[in-house]
Design an enzyme around this catalytic site. Structure first.
Site, PDB file in Angstrom:
ATOM      1  NE  ARG A 206      39.839  42.503  41.147  1.00  0.00           N
ATOM      2  CZ  ARG A 206      38.623  42.721  41.631  1.00  0.00           C
ATOM      3  NH1 ARG A 206      37.816  41.704  41.856  1.00  0.00           N
ATOM      4  NH2 ARG A 206      38.192  43.941  41.889  1.00  0.00           N
ATOM      5  CG  ASP A 273      51.470  53.884  46.948  1.00  0.00           C
ATOM      6  OD1 ASP A 273      51.893  53.201  46.006  1.00  0.00           O
ATOM      7  OD2 ASP A 273      51.058  55.055  46.818  1.00  0.00           O
TER       8      ASP A 273
END
Length: 322
Positions: A206, A273
């Protein structure tokens, strides 16, 4: 856009199919160090806790953690990056070997390997100390040449941009990969996404998306801004990761949201990740994009319940043995 069709609610991939997947992960690698200890008093020198260190641990970070997450699922991964000619760089190489990741590291003698040192007291992070600098231009040029040679041996490319200088040639990398018929997923950084033009998918969070498109008023305004950016960059998809709000996938078919699945958020370190690793692995294994997103979201919910940079196994992701 319709949700994934699965009687169990979890898309399935045969473990044998994952063993045939080959991902090339390129970007900024780092060594994550953890110092664990007890906090029993406040320092008389300053209003800070005194941590008595009792244990230490090293883990792969950045692009190396993405590759580690790929192999944890049973797929194959190679990592292309730059490290220093130092103890930390050698530690990264050793950890890659233990994780079953193919090492395509370039060594820059003038570059200290990026290290993130986290001090943990009573299972709470008290401080993080970063050691980093940008690699030399000559090393980056060689980096790109090897990248071109590695493309044919891999099914999909993940570009993990941590803004440390390892992806100086990212626009050329995307062009080379798409020219070779390889899909490209990018974990972006910074306020200029134009250099990611032509990628298959980008996965901003975001804050990262807001830095580029500005603040949105509501879901309709978010969709308008995200789709405008996607069209400008000629992306197949934009996957917005929204923490406790889950994820939203923007494609030509519209927007599709999947709710967060974390039962308890313990540590968000490295969650991005894991998400991009699972997304890339599942796409390379042949799953449609919405199903790959569903599994990436599930993996993110699992990994935030673990301490530090961590991985998700095949059994954890699919809820069964192989």
């Amino acid at each position: 856009m319709s949700p994934p069709d699965s009687s169990s609610g979890v898309p399935t991939v045969d473990h044998a199919a994952l063993r045939r997947v080959r991902l090339l992960v390129v970007g900024d690698v780092m060594l994550d160090r953890y110092w664990f200890g007890d906090v029993e008093r406040i320092s008389p020198e300053a209003p800070v806790p005194v941590v008595r260190i009792s244990a230490a641990e090293e883990r792969l970070g950045g692009a190396a953690n993405v590759a580690r997450n790929v192999t944890a699922l049973g797929a194959r991964a190679g990592v292309l990056s730059v490290v220093g000619n130092d103890e930390a760089g050698r530690a990264v190489a050793a950890l890659l070997g233990k994780s079953g990741v193919a090492d395509h590291l370039h060594v820059d003698g003038s570059l200290p390997t990026t290290v993130k040192l986290r001090v943990i007291g009573r299972r709470q992070q008290i401080a993080r100390i970063d050691f980093e600098s940008a690699p030399e231009a000559e090393v980056l040029a060689a980096h790109f040449e090897q990248y071109q040679m590695l493309l044919d041996a891999h099914d999909l490319v993940v570009l993990s941009d941590y803004g440390k200088g390892g992806l100086t040639h990212i626009a050329r990398m995307i062009e080379a990969a798409t020219g070779a018929g390889r899909r490209v997923i990018v974990d972006p950084k910074g306020d200029d996404f134009s250099r990611y033009a032509g990628a298959t998918v980008i996965t901003p969070n975001r804050a990262e998306l807001r830095e580029v498109v500005g603040r949105w008023r509501d879901e309709s305004d978010l969709a308008r801004r995200a789709q405008k950016l996607r069209a400008e960059l000629a992306l197949q998809a934009l996957l917005l990761t929204r923490s406790e709000e889950g994820m939203t996938l923007f494609t030509d078919e519209g927007a599709w949201s999947v709710p967060a699945q974390a039962r308890e958020v313990f540590d968000v370190s490295g969650a991005g990740d894991t998400v991009i690793a699972v997304l890339g692995t599942m796409l390379a294994a042949g799953l449609p994009l919405p199903e790959a997103v569903s599994l990436a979201n599930r993996a993110g919910g699992i990994v935030v319940g673990k301490l530090g940079t961590a991985t998700v196994s095949y059994e954890e992701l699919f809820g069964r043995g192989s």
